[in-house]
Design a protein around this motif. Structure first.
Motif, PDB file in Angstrom:
ATOM      1  N   ARG A   1      40.717  31.033  96.665  1.00  0.00           N
ATOM      2  CA  ARG A   1      41.408  32.248  96.200  1.00  0.00           C
ATOM      3  C   ARG A   1      41.207  32.453  94.706  1.00  0.00           C
ATOM      4  N   ALA A   2      41.289  31.369  93.966  1.00  0.00           N
ATOM      5  CA  ALA A   2      41.210  31.487  92.507  1.00  0.00           C
ATOM      6  C   ALA A   2      39.860  32.016  92.041  1.00  0.00           C
ATOM      7  N   VAL A   3      38.807  31.760  92.809  1.00  0.00           N
ATOM      8  CA  VAL A   3      37.496  32.275  92.420  1.00  0.00           C
ATOM      9  C   VAL A   3      37.152  33.573  93.138  1.00  0.00           C
ATOM     10  N   GLY A   4      38.166  34.174  93.766  1.00  0.00           N
ATOM     11  CA  GLY A   4      37.953  35.507  94.339  1.00  0.00           C
ATOM     12  C   GLY A   4      37.247  35.505  95.673  1.00  0.00           C
ATOM     13  N   LEU A   5      37.348  34.397  96.412  1.00  0.00           N
ATOM     14  CA  LEU A   5      36.757  34.326  97.762  1.00  0.00           C
ATOM     15  C   LEU A   5      37.861  33.951  98.746  1.00  0.00           C
ATOM     16  N   PRO A   6      38.833  34.847  98.941  1.00  0.00           N
ATOM     17  CA  PRO A   6      40.044  34.465  99.669  1.00  0.00           C
ATOM     18  C   PRO A   6      39.910  34.505 101.189  1.00  0.00           C
ATOM     19  N   ILE A   7      38.805  35.045 101.722  1.00  0.00           N
ATOM     20  CA  ILE A   7      38.731  35.264 103.162  1.00  0.00           C
ATOM     21  C   ILE A   7      37.735  34.317 103.810  1.00  0.00           C
ATOM     22  N   SER A   8      38.227  33.543 104.783  1.00  0.00           N
ATOM     23  CA  SER A   8      37.353  32.710 105.605  1.00  0.00           C
ATOM     24  C   SER A   8      37.118  33.418 106.926  1.00  0.00           C
ATOM     25  N   VAL A   9      35.871  33.483 107.328  1.00  0.00           N
ATOM     26  CA  VAL A   9      35.514  34.148 108.577  1.00  0.00           C
ATOM     27  C   VAL A   9      34.733  33.163 109.431  1.00  0.00           C
ATOM     28  N   PHE A  10      35.132  33.049 110.681  1.00  0.00           N
ATOM     29  CA  PHE A  10      34.375  32.219 111.620  1.00  0.00           C
ATOM     30  C   PHE A  10      33.474  33.120 112.435  1.00  0.00           C
TER      31      PHE A  10
ATOM     32  N   ARG B   1      31.358  29.650  85.658  1.00  0.00           N
ATOM     33  CA  ARG B   1      30.688  29.534  86.960  1.00  0.00           C
ATOM     34  C   ARG B   1      29.633  28.442  86.950  1.00  0.00           C
ATOM     35  N   LYS B   2      28.925  28.333  85.854  1.00  0.00           N
ATOM     36  CA  LYS B   2      27.930  27.269  85.747  1.00  0.00           C
ATOM     37  C   LYS B   2      28.608  25.907  85.844  1.00  0.00           C
ATOM     38  N   MET B   3      29.762  25.778  85.183  1.00  0.00           N
ATOM     39  CA  MET B   3      30.484  24.510  85.234  1.00  0.00           C
ATOM     40  C   MET B   3      30.922  24.207  86.667  1.00  0.00           C
ATOM     41  N   LEU B   4      31.431  25.214  87.358  1.00  0.00           N
ATOM     42  CA  LEU B   4      31.908  24.989  88.728  1.00  0.00           C
ATOM     43  C   LEU B   4      30.760  24.595  89.655  1.00  0.00           C
ATOM     44  N   ARG B   5      29.612  25.223  89.470  1.00  0.00           N
ATOM     45  CA  ARG B   5      28.463  24.835  90.302  1.00  0.00           C
ATOM     46  C   ARG B   5      28.056  23.397  90.026  1.00  0.00           C
ATOM     47  N   ALA B   6      28.024  23.039  88.752  1.00  0.00           N
ATOM     48  CA  ALA B   6      27.627  21.667  88.408  1.00  0.00           C
ATOM     49  C   ALA B   6      28.618  20.656  88.979  1.00  0.00           C
ATOM     50  N   LEU B   7      29.902  20.972  88.904  1.00  0.00           N
ATOM     51  CA  LEU B   7      30.915  20.006  89.337  1.00  0.00           C
ATOM     52  C   LEU B   7      31.074  19.956  90.852  1.00  0.00           C
ATOM     53  N   GLN B   8      30.649  21.001  91.538  1.00  0.00           N
ATOM     54  CA  GLN B   8      30.628  20.909  92.995  1.00  0.00           C
ATOM     55  C   GLN B   8      29.487  20.006  93.447  1.00  0.00           C
ATOM     56  N   ALA B   9      28.401  19.990  92.696  1.00  0.00           N
ATOM     57  CA  ALA B   9      27.274  19.126  93.055  1.00  0.00           C
ATOM     58  C   ALA B   9      27.530  17.682  92.642  1.00  0.00           C
ATOM     59  N   ASP B  10      28.209  17.486  91.520  1.00  0.00           N
ATOM     60  CA  ASP B  10      28.519  16.133  91.057  1.00  0.00           C
ATOM     61  C   ASP B  10      29.860  16.127  90.350  1.00  0.00           C
ATOM     62  N   GLY B  11      30.877  15.796  91.095  1.00  0.00           N
ATOM     63  CA  GLY B  11      32.252  15.838  90.586  1.00  0.00           C
ATOM     64  C   GLY B  11      32.575  14.729  89.613  1.00  0.00           C
TER      65      GLY B  11
ATOM     66  N   VAL C   1      25.281  22.447 107.988  1.00  0.00           N
ATOM     67  CA  VAL C   1      25.701  22.471 106.590  1.00  0.00           C
ATOM     68  C   VAL C   1      27.070  21.823 106.554  1.00  0.00           C
ATOM     69  N   LYS C   2      27.179  20.742 105.864  1.00  0.00           N
ATOM     70  CA  LYS C   2      28.454  20.045 105.828  1.00  0.00           C
ATOM     71  C   LYS C   2      29.123  20.295 104.492  1.00  0.00           C
ATOM     72  N   ARG C   3      30.223  20.975 104.541  1.00  0.00           N
ATOM     73  CA  ARG C   3      30.998  21.229 103.332  1.00  0.00           C
ATOM     74  C   ARG C   3      30.134  21.759 102.200  1.00  0.00           C
ATOM     75  N   GLY C   4      29.527  22.907 102.437  1.00  0.00           N
ATOM     76  CA  GLY C   4      28.699  23.516 101.410  1.00  0.00           C
ATOM     77  C   GLY C   4      29.536  23.941 100.222  1.00  0.00           C
ATOM     78  N   ALA C   5      28.878  24.038  99.103  1.00  0.00           N
ATOM     79  CA  ALA C   5      29.559  24.476  97.887  1.00  0.00           C
ATOM     80  C   ALA C   5      29.885  25.958  97.984  1.00  0.00           C
ATOM     81  N   LEU C   6      30.928  26.360  97.320  1.00  0.00           N
ATOM     82  CA  LEU C   6      31.289  27.771  97.283  1.00  0.00           C
ATOM     83  C   LEU C   6      30.294  28.533  96.417  1.00  0.00           C
ATOM     84  N   PRO C   7      29.982  29.769  96.803  1.00  0.00           N
ATOM     85  CA  PRO C   7      29.050  30.586  96.021  1.00  0.00           C
ATOM     86  C   PRO C   7      29.735  31.214  94.815  1.00  0.00           C
ATOM     87  N   VAL C   8      30.037  30.411  93.828  1.00  0.00           N
ATOM     88  CA  VAL C   8      30.720  30.926  92.634  1.00  0.00           C
ATOM     89  C   VAL C   8      29.709  31.427  91.613  1.00  0.00           C
TER      90      VAL C   8
END
Lengths: 158, 158
Positions: free
Chosen positions: A65-74, B14-24, B151-158
DNA sequence: ATTGAAAGAGACGATGT
DNA sequence: ACATCGTCTCTTTCAAT
């Protein structure tokens, strides 16, 4: 692609995995204290779990939600062919769609179950039209929207 | 329960979030280099993202097969009542079942979609019988098993 | 308001006992 | 398992833009 088979884990390993699922940035000092080991023993076990592929990676968990992706769709996708080559082609194509965060091949046919995250219903329509229905071999696509997420990415019961 | 509303993010966030989703567990030194900021500026932004709830936590991502939980099962649950109290009662009960790793309330009625991880089919049967059908108000339960996770727990498209 | 540089404290990783 | 030591990382402070 490397297949990781099951690994023997003792109670201490499991304790470490539980702690690191709750806080993946925990320092080794804190981890050692949490599992009642010395720092060196804790670090040795941790590296072993990483090397064995039990821990595949560490990740920041983002609030959708915080990043503006609040909707999950199956989305359920049916393919016209269930040949392995058709499955692979679909999987390769779907991997390039950033909105797809999970994708499972279900038993009993050529059905995939996907979870997408989208900004709003316009975004869903865009992904549906531009990314899903255009993949060769896709026969049926049906969507249902989640109203509420009750458990979001819960930890594994290790 | 605190609701986090959408937060304004710039390109660097957004760059930070992408980096931290790949390596927390990435160090702030590396993160700063990845987003082309000084360490202090990087750390300040990171803490802001954490405080705002954009990053909800950090987690070790566990290989489900390696810990002996290779089967994902999607379960649809229908309740006899769609009163808010019935929903809350179900959600409270389901939260205590460790095998349930995801739970969504779907639009259009009183259907929940769950993902369970289990050891084998006997384990599925046990959870089904002991944990799902015994929750008051549960009317229908239907399961389908995932053969393969693409796809297992893919990163969010931020 | 945001950034950058610097310095002290603490954690990490390696080694040896 | 413990101690040690050099290195890296985190965190705060303060000045600059």
């Amino acid at each position: 692609m490397k297949t990781v088979s099951a690994v023997a884990l003792d109670a201490t390993d499991r304790k470490m995995l539980r702690a690191l699922q709750a806080d993946g940035r925990m320092s080794n000092t804190d981890l050692a204290r949490a599992v009642a080991l010395s720092e060196s023993a804790s670090l040795r076990r941790l590296r072993a779990l990483e090397t064995a592929g039990v821990i595949s990676r560490y990740a920041a968990i983002i609030n959708e939600r915080a990043v503006g992706l609040p909707i999950s769709v199956f989305v359920t996708v049916t393919l016209s062919s269930q040949a392995e080559s058709a499955l692979t082609a679909f999987e390769t194509a779907i991997a390039t769609v950033p909105e797809v965060v999970e994708c499972y091949l279900m038993t009993g046919g050529s059905d995939y179950l996907l979870r997408l995250v989208v900004r709003d219903v316009d975004d869903l329509e865009r992904v549906h039209a531009k990314a899903l229905t255009t993949i060769p071999g896709v026969t049926r696509v049906s969507s249902s929207v989640a109203m509420r997420t009750v458990v979001k990415r819960g930890a594994l019961p290790v």
